[in-house]
Scaffold this motif. Sequence first.
Motif, PDB file in Angstrom:
ATOM      1  N   ASP A  68       0.810  -1.222   0.000  1.00 50.94           N
ATOM      2  CA  ASP A  68       0.000   0.000   0.000  1.00 50.94           C
ATOM      3  C   ASP A  68       0.846   1.277   0.000  1.00 50.94           C
ATOM      4  N   GLN A  69       2.176   1.131  -0.030  1.00 53.59           N
ATOM      5  CA  GLN A  69       3.084   2.267  -0.183  1.00 53.59           C
ATOM      6  C   GLN A  69       3.587   2.404  -1.623  1.00 53.59           C
ATOM      7  N   ILE A  70       3.042   1.617  -2.528  1.00 53.37           N
ATOM      8  CA  ILE A  70       3.556   1.569  -3.899  1.00 53.37           C
ATOM      9  C   ILE A  70       2.550   2.181  -4.859  1.00 53.37           C
ATOM     10  N   ILE A  71       3.050   3.091  -5.702  1.00 47.70           N
ATOM     11  CA  ILE A  71       2.254   3.693  -6.778  1.00 47.70           C
ATOM     12  C   ILE A  71       2.983   3.398  -8.086  1.00 47.70           C
ATOM     13  N   ILE A  72       2.380   2.596  -8.935  1.00 50.14           N
ATOM     14  CA  ILE A  72       3.007   2.222 -10.210  1.00 50.14           C
ATOM     15  C   ILE A  72       2.545   3.196 -11.284  1.00 50.14           C
ATOM     16  N   LYS A 117     -15.813  -1.582 -12.356  1.00 48.67           N
ATOM     17  CA  LYS A 117     -16.698  -2.755 -12.286  1.00 48.67           C
ATOM     18  C   LYS A 117     -16.053  -3.895 -11.499  1.00 48.67           C
ATOM     19  N   LEU A 118     -14.736  -4.000 -11.587  1.00 44.20           N
ATOM     20  CA  LEU A 118     -14.017  -5.076 -10.920  1.00 44.20           C
ATOM     21  C   LEU A 118     -13.662  -4.728  -9.466  1.00 44.20           C
ATOM     22  N   GLY A 119     -14.001  -3.513  -9.031  1.00 46.23           N
ATOM     23  CA  GLY A 119     -13.811  -3.147  -7.637  1.00 46.23           C
ATOM     24  C   GLY A 119     -12.454  -2.577  -7.270  1.00 46.23           C
ATOM     25  N   PHE A 120     -11.733  -2.033  -8.252  1.00 40.53           N
ATOM     26  CA  PHE A 120     -10.395  -1.505  -7.992  1.00 40.53           C
ATOM     27  C   PHE A 120     -10.366   0.019  -7.870  1.00 40.53           C
ATOM     28  N   GLU A 121     -11.525   0.636  -7.651  1.00 43.63           N
ATOM     29  CA  GLU A 121     -11.573   2.101  -7.682  1.00 43.63           C
ATOM     30  C   GLU A 121     -10.767   2.767  -6.566  1.00 43.63           C
ATOM     31  N   LYS A 122     -10.444   2.058  -5.498  1.00 48.11           N
ATOM     32  CA  LYS A 122      -9.688   2.658  -4.394  1.00 48.11           C
ATOM     33  C   LYS A 122      -8.184   2.682  -4.642  1.00 48.11           C
ATOM     34  N   GLN A 123      -7.753   2.201  -5.817  1.00 55.17           N
ATOM     35  CA  GLN A 123      -6.315   2.092  -6.096  1.00 55.17           C
ATOM     36  C   GLN A 123      -5.867   2.935  -7.287  1.00 55.17           C
ATOM     37  N   ILE A 124      -6.690   3.871  -7.730  1.00 48.60           N
ATOM     38  CA  ILE A 124      -6.409   4.582  -8.982  1.00 48.60           C
ATOM     39  C   ILE A 124      -6.194   6.070  -8.717  1.00 48.60           C
ATOM     40  N   ASP A 184     -19.147  10.864  -6.921  1.00 51.98           N
ATOM     41  CA  ASP A 184     -18.510  10.171  -5.799  1.00 51.98           C
ATOM     42  C   ASP A 184     -17.290   9.386  -6.262  1.00 51.98           C
ATOM     43  N   MET A 185     -17.393   8.752  -7.419  1.00 51.39           N
ATOM     44  CA  MET A 185     -16.264   7.999  -7.949  1.00 51.39           C
ATOM     45  C   MET A 185     -15.130   8.932  -8.374  1.00 51.39           C
ATOM     46  N   LEU A 186     -15.475  10.065  -8.961  1.00 49.61           N
ATOM     47  CA  LEU A 186     -14.450  11.042  -9.338  1.00 49.61           C
ATOM     48  C   LEU A 186     -13.732  11.562  -8.096  1.00 49.61           C
ATOM     49  N   ASP A 187     -14.492  11.809  -7.021  1.00 46.58           N
ATOM     50  CA  ASP A 187     -13.875  12.243  -5.772  1.00 46.58           C
ATOM     51  C   ASP A 187     -12.950  11.161  -5.215  1.00 46.58           C
ATOM     52  N   GLN A 188     -13.318   9.911  -5.420  1.00 44.70           N
ATOM     53  CA  GLN A 188     -12.456   8.802  -4.984  1.00 44.70           C
ATOM     54  C   GLN A 188     -11.096   8.901  -5.672  1.00 44.70           C
ATOM     55  N   PHE A 189     -11.118   9.101  -6.985  1.00 41.17           N
ATOM     56  CA  PHE A 189      -9.877   9.169  -7.755  1.00 41.17           C
ATOM     57  C   PHE A 189      -9.065  10.418  -7.436  1.00 41.17           C
ATOM     58  N   LEU A 190      -9.735  11.541  -7.289  1.00 37.71           N
ATOM     59  CA  LEU A 190      -9.050  12.838  -7.221  1.00 37.71           C
ATOM     60  C   LEU A 190      -8.714  13.281  -5.800  1.00 37.71           C
ATOM     61  N   ILE A 191      -9.480  12.834  -4.818  1.00 38.23           N
ATOM     62  CA  ILE A 191      -9.317  13.331  -3.451  1.00 38.23           C
ATOM     63  C   ILE A 191      -8.970  12.209  -2.475  1.00 38.23           C
ATOM     64  N   ILE A 192      -9.826  11.198  -2.403  1.00 34.77           N
ATOM     65  CA  ILE A 192      -9.664  10.171  -1.365  1.00 34.77           C
ATOM     66  C   ILE A 192      -8.428   9.314  -1.603  1.00 34.77           C
ATOM     67  N   ASN A 193      -8.275   8.806  -2.818  1.00 36.12           N
ATOM     68  CA  ASN A 193      -7.126   7.934  -3.087  1.00 36.12           C
ATOM     69  C   ASN A 193      -5.785   8.642  -2.901  1.00 36.12           C
ATOM     70  N   PRO A 194      -5.597   9.862  -3.447  1.00 38.36           N
ATOM     71  CA  PRO A 194      -4.317  10.545  -3.211  1.00 38.36           C
ATOM     72  C   PRO A 194      -4.052  10.827  -1.735  1.00 38.36           C
ATOM     73  N   SER A 195      -5.104  11.169  -0.994  1.00 33.35           N
ATOM     74  CA  SER A 195      -4.894  11.480   0.421  1.00 33.35           C
ATOM     75  C   SER A 195      -4.391  10.255   1.190  1.00 33.35           C
ATOM     76  N   ARG A 196      -4.773   9.081   0.729  1.00 28.88           N
ATOM     77  CA  ARG A 196      -4.279   7.842   1.351  1.00 28.88           C
ATOM     78  C   ARG A 196      -2.908   7.463   0.809  1.00 28.88           C
ATOM     79  N   ALA A 197      -2.764   7.535  -0.502  1.00 29.45           N
ATOM     80  CA  ALA A 197      -1.537   7.076  -1.142  1.00 29.45           C
ATOM     81  C   ALA A 197      -0.318   7.868  -0.683  1.00 29.45           C
ATOM     82  N   PHE A 198      -0.493   9.170  -0.443  1.00 24.59           N
ATOM     83  CA  PHE A 198       0.658  10.019  -0.104  1.00 24.59           C
ATOM     84  C   PHE A 198       0.764  10.324   1.391  1.00 24.59           C
ATOM     85  N   SER A 199      -0.024   9.638   2.191  1.00 21.92           N
ATOM     86  CA  SER A 199       0.148   9.756   3.649  1.00 21.92           C
ATOM     87  C   SER A 199       1.348   8.940   4.088  1.00 21.92           C
TER      88      SER A 199
END
Length: 304
Positions: free
Chosen positions: A188-192, A239-246, A285-300
Amino acid sequence: MIQTVLAKISPEEFGVCSAHEHLSIDLSRIKKDPDTILDDEQGMIEELEDFYRLGGRSMVEVTNDGMGRDVLRLKRLSEATGVHLVTCTGFYKDPFIPEFAHGWRAEQFASHFIKEATEGIGDTGILPGVIGEVGTSHNEIKPIERELLIGAALAGKATGLPVTTHTTLGTLGYEQVQLLTEYGLPVDQIIIGHQDLNANKDEVLAVLETGAYIAFDTIGKVNYRPDEERVEFLLDFIKLGFEKQILLSADLTRKSHWKKHGGPGYGLVLENFIPKMKEASISQDMLDQFLIINPSRAFSIRER
C-alpha cells in the motif's frame, strides 16, 4: 500526515490532487530538446493559478535529482499560489541518474534517500513527501535500475514514505511491485506509474490485483493512446472493484504542454478528462475517490 514543501498537512487538507507532475524540470541533458526545460517561474505561477481556479488544490512534483529538481522554487510556488506541493527524493532511471551515483548499490541509494527524507534536501530544510519517480526501461530492468528500485524499497520501509514509479510505456509494472515488496516495502506504499500507457489490460490488472496503487498519469497524451481508451479501462476497473487504487494526472514535462504556449495546462484532467468520465456515467462520488480520497491515502506517510 502528508509532507509538503511548506509543512506536514492532514490528508483532509490535501484536496483535489494531480498525482504525478513536473513544474520545474530540465531533461535537455539527455533529450537534447529545449522544449523539455521548464524554468519560467512566473509562468509556473500562472499555470498553478489556473489549476487552482479549476479546483486543483495539490500536486505531487516528481522531478528528482538528475531531472532538474529545485525545491526552493517549489516552496516559492506553493507560497505564491496556495497549491500544496509535494517534492521527492529519488533518481529517475538510466540514463538520467546523476553521475555521482553511477555504480551505486541498493544500500547507497537507500542511505541517500533516507538522509534527504530525515534531514532535508541539501541545506534547504525542505523534506520530501515521496520517493520517486524511480523507474525502469522499456521491457527491461537494467542492473542500475534494479539497485535503484531496491534502494527505494529499503528507504520507503525505513521512512514510511510512499514510492512512486516510472514504467516506460507502462511496461513491467507487475515486476516492479514484486521487486519492491520482495525487499519489504508494503504494497500500500507503492504507486506504479504510467499504467494508462499500457494497452494490455491484463498486465494492468495484474498490478491492481497485488493491491498497489496505479497512476493513470499521462492523460491527454493522445499521441500514445486516445483518452477514450483510458476511460474504457477505468470503467472496467471500477466494475471489478479496484476504484480505491487509482490516481489521475497528466505528467506535463514540456513548454508546449503549458497553456501560455498553446497546450492544455495542468488543469487538463479537470477541464478535459473529467467531462469525458461524466459522459461515461462515472459518478461524482467515484471522481472524488480518484481525485481526493485515493491521493490522500496514497501520499500519507506510514507510521514507523
